[in-house]
Write an enzyme that holds these catalytic residues in place. Structure first.
Site, short mmCIF file in Angstrom:
data_model
loop_
_atom_site.label_atom_id
_atom_site.label_comp_id
_atom_site.label_asym_id
_atom_site.label_seq_id
_atom_site.Cartn_x
_atom_site.Cartn_y
_atom_site.Cartn_z
N HIS A 253 0.84 -1.21 0.00
CA HIS A 253 0.00 0.00 0.00
C HIS A 253 0.87 1.25 0.00
CE1 HIS A 253 -2.83 -2.87 2.18
NE2 HIS A 253 -3.57 -2.46 1.18
N GLY B 35 -2.93 -1.83 -7.04
CA GLY B 35 -1.84 -2.80 -7.10
C GLY B 35 -2.12 -3.93 -8.08
N ARG C 174 -4.26 -10.12 4.38
CA ARG C 174 -4.71 -11.44 4.86
C ARG C 174 -3.55 -12.31 5.33
NH1 ARG C 174 -9.04 -10.45 0.93
NH2 ARG C 174 -11.00 -10.50 2.10
#
Ligand code: PAF
Length: 274
Positions: free
Chosen positions: A33, A144, A184
């Protein structure tokens, strides 16, 4: 850096801004990010990052409730990365009434692969991204490549709806062993974390075989699935597709290999452009 939680305050803060770079996220930020934030920074005078765990893109049995919410830490990471405004709305701000108007990306792109295993996922993604675009009004937005199919869905939406936004695609950021950074990954225990890099290794091996023998695509895909299964993964798919639309590739096309598989209860995805 300002942290804004209401649409009205955001509108006010951006009223006189034209040169806005935007990175939509669901939080629990990592270097992937942050590299998108830096990309947005290079393209725009002011950078807005949204943090919103969008229930609309989660299926009933998915991880919406347990998705990691780490706003304070996210903000600590965003300030030095070049973010000017964090937009972290509540569900009531994003969905003040039931969302009856939704964006339905074409089935041929959105009902395959991720969309097949996560029905409605891309409707939820496209709808929230369009809403966020309307709230932030960016000139540039960064997504992304890790979420490759999502990137294509958004690129098509921007093109077909003539949204005045330049999209920039960020490369996937990986750990030293190859594991793609993902929010995750936080669900993995130590042993699973060591094993998790195998998804990338399997895709990389398949990519090497595909370069050597493109006619063997289906066997290469099958072998990759079997490799993962033999190591205890539950693969949803490993496929080699044409980059621009994820259709079955011809020899002259540029390819991407995409995989999704469960390791324990955690579903990971990855891809490599070949
Ligand atoms: O990639 C994500 O984190 C989400 O799908 C996005 C684009 C922020 C929409 O909720």
């Amino acid at each position: 850096m300002r942290i804004i939680s209401t649409v009205a305050e955001l509108k006010d803060a951006l009223a006189t801004q034209r040169d806005i770079g935007f990175v939509p996220t669901m939080g629990n930020l990592h270097d992937g990010h942050l590299s998108l934030v830096q990309t947005a920074r290079r393209h725009a005078g002011l950078v807005v990052v949204s943090i919103f765990v969008n229930q609309l893109q989660f299926g009933p049995n998915e991880d919406f409730a347990k998705y990691p919410r780490t706003l304070e830490r996210d903000c600590e990471l965003l300030a030095p990365a070049g973010c000017d405004i964090v937009f972290a709305p509540s569900t009531e701000q994003m969905y003040p009434e039931p969302q009856q108007y939704t964006v339905h990306p074409p089935a041929e792109l959105a009902d395959i692969l991720e969309g097949r295993f996560r029905p409605g996922f891309f409707v939820g993604v496209a709808t929230v991204v369009l809403k966020l675009f309307n709230m932030v009004r960016p000139s540039v937005a960064a997504f992304g490549k890790k979420d490759y199919q999502q990137l294509l869905v958004i690129q098509n939406m921007v093109r077909q709806l003539a949204l005045p936004i330049e999209l920039v695609a960020g490369e996937t950021v990986r750990e030293a062993g190859g594991l793609a950074l993902s929010s995750r990954n936080a669900y993995l225990d130590d042993e699973q974390r060591r094993e998790a890099a195998q998804l990338h290794r399997t895709l990389a091996d398949a990519a090497t075989r595909m370069r050597a023998d493109p006619a063997d695509r289906e066997n290469i895909e099958r072998a990759a699935v079997e490799t993962l299964q033999a190591r205890g993964w539950r693969p949803d798919y490993v496929v080699i597709r044409r980059r621009q639309d994820l259709k079955i590739p011809a020899a002259k096309d540029s390819w991407v290999i995409l995989g999704a598989a469960r390791l324990g209860a955690t579903r990971l995805i990855d891809n490599i452009e070949i």
